[in-house]
Structure formats: C-alpha cells, structure tokens
Design a protein around this motif. Structure first.
Motif, PDB file in Angstrom:
ATOM      1  N   LEU A 322       0.853  -1.190   0.000  1.00  0.00           N
ATOM      2  CA  LEU A 322       0.000   0.000   0.000  1.00  0.00           C
ATOM      3  C   LEU A 322       0.882   1.231   0.000  1.00  0.00           C
ATOM      4  O   LEU A 322       1.970   1.222   0.587  1.00  0.00           O
ATOM      5  CB  LEU A 322      -0.890   0.046   1.254  1.00  0.00           C
ATOM      6  N   LYS A 323       0.415   2.289  -0.616  1.00  0.00           N
ATOM      7  CA  LYS A 323       1.129   3.564  -0.556  1.00  0.00           C
ATOM      8  C   LYS A 323       0.288   4.557   0.226  1.00  0.00           C
ATOM      9  O   LYS A 323      -0.871   4.792  -0.097  1.00  0.00           O
ATOM     10  CB  LYS A 323       1.424   4.093  -1.952  1.00  0.00           C
ATOM     11  N   ALA A 324       0.901   5.126   1.276  1.00  0.00           N
ATOM     12  CA  ALA A 324       0.206   6.080   2.140  1.00  0.00           C
ATOM     13  C   ALA A 324       0.852   7.444   1.993  1.00  0.00           C
ATOM     14  O   ALA A 324       2.080   7.555   1.914  1.00  0.00           O
ATOM     15  CB  ALA A 324       0.295   5.616   3.594  1.00  0.00           C
ATOM     16  N   ARG A 325       0.020   8.488   1.935  1.00  0.00           N
ATOM     17  CA  ARG A 325       0.556   9.856   1.935  1.00  0.00           C
ATOM     18  C   ARG A 325       0.416  10.383   3.358  1.00  0.00           C
ATOM     19  O   ARG A 325      -0.687  10.540   3.875  1.00  0.00           O
ATOM     20  CB  ARG A 325      -0.227  10.735   0.956  1.00  0.00           C
ATOM     21  N   LEU A 326       1.540  10.608   4.002  1.00  0.00           N
ATOM     22  CA  LEU A 326       1.535  10.970   5.424  1.00  0.00           C
ATOM     23  C   LEU A 326       2.293  12.276   5.633  1.00  0.00           C
ATOM     24  O   LEU A 326       3.165  12.629   4.824  1.00  0.00           O
ATOM     25  CB  LEU A 326       2.229   9.865   6.236  1.00  0.00           C
ATOM     26  N   PRO A 327       1.963  13.004   6.714  1.00  0.00           N
ATOM     27  CA  PRO A 327       2.750  14.205   7.008  1.00  0.00           C
ATOM     28  C   PRO A 327       4.230  13.844   7.126  1.00  0.00           C
ATOM     29  O   PRO A 327       4.572  12.730   7.554  1.00  0.00           O
ATOM     30  CB  PRO A 327       2.187  14.668   8.353  1.00  0.00           C
ATOM     31  N   ALA A 328       5.091  14.781   6.746  1.00  0.00           N
ATOM     32  CA  ALA A 328       6.530  14.485   6.689  1.00  0.00           C
ATOM     33  C   ALA A 328       7.105  14.113   8.052  1.00  0.00           C
ATOM     34  O   ALA A 328       8.088  13.379   8.140  1.00  0.00           O
ATOM     35  CB  ALA A 328       7.275  15.684   6.098  1.00  0.00           C
TER      36      ALA A 328
END
Ligand SMILES: Nc1ncnc2c1ncn2[C@@H]1O[C@H](COP(=O)(O)OP(=O)(O)OP(=O)(O)O)[C@@H](O)[C@H]1O
Ligand SMILES: [Mg+2]
Length: 373
Positions: A322-328
């Motif tokens: 899975l690819k998650a977009r998360l805060p840096a």
C-alpha cells in the motif's frame, strides 16, 4: 457557443471495434476531457465529433442540430493537434490568419481577430517573426491562435501539449484553462495524462477499451470511482486496493478483513461471499504503533519517499503493498511494524471479480447530485 451531444457512437475498423456505444453530452461552455490510456479510442471519438471520421453508427448533435453526416468544415469546430502543423514559410501573423484568409474574411476584420488572439495568447511581440525559430510552447500558442481566430462553436484538442516537456506542459495547462475561462468556448480535450485532465476539466470522461467507464467532475471521479480501473488510473499515487474474500451486506457500514472490522460509507448493495477489494486513497491511510493503537490491519514499513511537506510511505501487508501519503514528520522507518487504519468517509468497495463498485451511500449522493443537474 455550443452543446455537443453524442449518442451511442460506434466506430469499427474492419472487425475491430475502437469505440463501442459511447454517449456523452458536453454542456455549452464546458471544458470536457476525454481521458484514458493509449489506444482506448480517444482520438477516434474526437475525430468523429469533429467530422474527420464517419461513425459506424450513432449520432452527433451540435447545438441540437444533427451533424453526424456533415463534413468537418461544415461543423464550425476548430481542431488543435499535438503536432502543430504550422506553415514554415509564413510568419506568425500569416499562420494565425490562414483560416480567415481561406474563408474570405475581410482584411480589416482578419487583422483585428489576429491581433486579439495574439493578445490573449501573449504573443503580440512575435506576430511578424518567422515560425521557424519559435520554441515549442510558442509554436503551440500560434496553433491555438489559428484555432481561436475562427471563433468556432467548439474546440477539439488532441493532446495539444503532448510534445512539450513536463514543466512547460504544466505552465501551458494553466494558460489553456485561463484562456478557456476568457473565451468560454465548449472544448473537448483529449489526454492520457490524468494530472492534466484533473487540473483543467469541468468534466472528465474516463475511457477504457472503447467505452466510457465514468463521466463526472474531477472530484467525483477521484472520490467515487465506479470501477477499479478508474480508481487506479486517477491519482498519483493511484488508489490502493486491499483484496480480500468476504461478503458485503446492504445497510452495513463495515466489512471484515482478517477479522478486523473496517468502517466505510453505508452499503446500498449486497454481495455473496467472494473476492472483494477495498479502495483506499493514499491520504486516507493512517499508521500507528501496533502496541498502542491495536485493532487496525497489520503492516510493515517498506520505505518512504520524502516530498517536503509530506511523504509517500510504502507499507507491505498480507494483502499487498500500500502507498500512504503521510505528514513528513510521521516516523516511518523501514522494518517498523505498524497498524493501519483508514478514514472511512471516502473508502470504496469493489467487486473484485467484475472490477465494478459496490454502491454505497456515497455513490447514491453522487447519483442524486448528477440527477439534479
Ligand atoms: N484508421 C484506423 N484503422 C484501424 N485501426 C485504427 C485506426 N485508427 C485507430 N485505430 C485503432 O483504434 C484504437 C483506438 O485508437 P485511438 O487513436 O482512438 O486511440 P487513443 O486513445 O487516441 O490512443 P493514443 O493515446 O495512443 O493516442 C487503437 O487500437 C488503434 O490502433
Ligand atoms: Mg490519440
């Protein structure tokens, strides 16, 4: 300007069907994108609307008038292609004026329209230059100028920015949209680049294998893909699919994956036990420490790609990557074991055997909105 209405359009080349039973309406003044992978039938559809290709069956109406069998030059539609065929021996002014000269428009009027188009396209300073020395972007502006001066009922554009490099393409996308907002001319724009379509279109028709899989605003298509194909084609990174065996129950607001209950919008349809897929956008995923935030799906961090304000974190799970977009700032170290949870509001559920969505409350909202115009 014009409304374009296409009904049950079919195009066969011998025994091969390039466009199958395609219907759509482009509202007056809309910027409408035909989006899809190479070979799906975008150009063929556009050429039929423009009158450059005769359909095998179906009809095309322009402002209510049936133009299915009218020739291109009787349709008052201007085309812009990827390969801008400028006349190398003419300067910019003559290139832009060309269609007006061949239509016999008086000289003063021609001059006025050419200069107005050049102003809109910000190429007034190039009017008396030869086209041979122009950059790709300026050449494309000249090609657009030649389409604009005709003041046609509608524009057909086939990957007009395809030959430009990525950075310039992005700039031209913004310009084209601004131009559209000034001219308010009905535009059908063909592209295989979902970012282009998402950033410019009022409506997008996602084509696949000769059919329109979904038609809607960029946000409808992003939030509520009605097939796995659309979920996968739109978005960067694409929608994640968590494939599992299970049942969907109408009225329920959850599904069970490996004994973990996952909340989602209330389902309106049922499916007997079988292959399902949960569709999750990268920004809908949160990761937690499994010791403290138990109850999610288990996973392991595979790697992270920093993008400045956020990061794309790849997580391996028993159901695939899975690819998650998360805060840096979120800690994501390769090898860390994590617990995955999902924001329920916009999750999609698909029948993995057919690839089609299982309708939820969200999709009903979609239908209602569209039904009311
Ligand atoms: N004149 C033709 N004769 C035979 N087959 C054709 C013809 N024109 C197009 N096709 C086929 O029809 C299908 C659709 O072609 P089309 O050019 O419409 O695709 P497209 O979506 O515009 O693709 P691309 O993104 O590569 O431009 C393709 O398989 C293509 O090979
Ligand atoms: Mg094409």
């Amino acid at each position: 300007m014009a409304e374009i209405r296409v009904d049950n359009l079919v195009k066969r080349f011998g025994s091969f069907t390039a466009v199958r039973d395609t219907s759509f309406t482009v509202d007056d003044g809309d910027f409408f994108c035909l989006l899809g992978p190479s070979g799906c039938g975008k150009t063929t559809t556009l050429r039929m609307v423009a009158g450059l290709e005769l359909p095998s069956s179906g009809s095309i109406r322009l402002d209510g008038e049936d133009v299915t069998f009218k020739r291109a030059r009787e349709r008052d539609i201007a085309m812009v292609f990827q390969l801008f065929a400028l006349y190398p021996h003419m300067n910019v002014r003559k290139n832009i004026a060309f269609p007006l000269v061949s239509m016999g428009v008086p000289r003063a009027e021609t001059r006025r329209r050419v200069e107005e188009a050049a102003r809109v396209l910000r190429i007034v300073h190039l009017l008396d230059k030869p086209v041979s020395g122009l950059s790709g972007g300026d050449r494309q502006r000249v090609a657009l100028g030649r389409a604009i001066v005709r003041e046609p009922k509608a524009f057909m554009m086939d990957e007009p920015l395809g030959a430009l490099d990525a950075e310039f393409r992005h700039l031209m996308c913004g310009e084209l949209r601004a131009l559209h907002d000034r001219l308010k001319a009905t535009t059908v724009y063909v592209t295989h680049d979902q970012l282009e379509a998402m950033s410019m279109a009022d409506k997008i028709a996602v084509m696949n294998d000769g059919v329109i899989e979904q038609l809607g605003s960029p946000q409808e298509i992003y939030d509520r893909p009605n097939s796995m194909f659309v979920g996968d084609f739109i978005g960067s990174p694409a929608m994640n699919f968590i494939r599992f065996e299970g049942a969907a129950i109408a009225g329920s607001s959850s599904v069970t994956i490996d004994a973990v209950a996952i909340s989602l919008p209330k389902l309106r349809e049922s499916r007997a036990p079988g292959p399902l897929a949960l569709g999750v956008r990268p920004e809908q995923i949160a990761i937690g420490d499994p010791g403290r935030t138990g109850g999610g799906l288990p996973g392991e961090i595979f790697g992270a790609e920093y993008l400045g304000t956020n990061q794309i974190v790849t997580v391996t799970t028993p159901h695939g990557m899975l690819k998650a977009r998360l805060p840096a700032h979120v800690r994501a170290i390769a090898g860390d074991r994590v617990s995955l949870s999902f924001k329920p509001e916009r999750l999609s559920l698909f029948d993995a055997a057919t690839g089609k969505t299982i309708r939820s409350a969200l999709h009903d909202a979609n239908m209602t909105r569209r039904g009311h115009g």
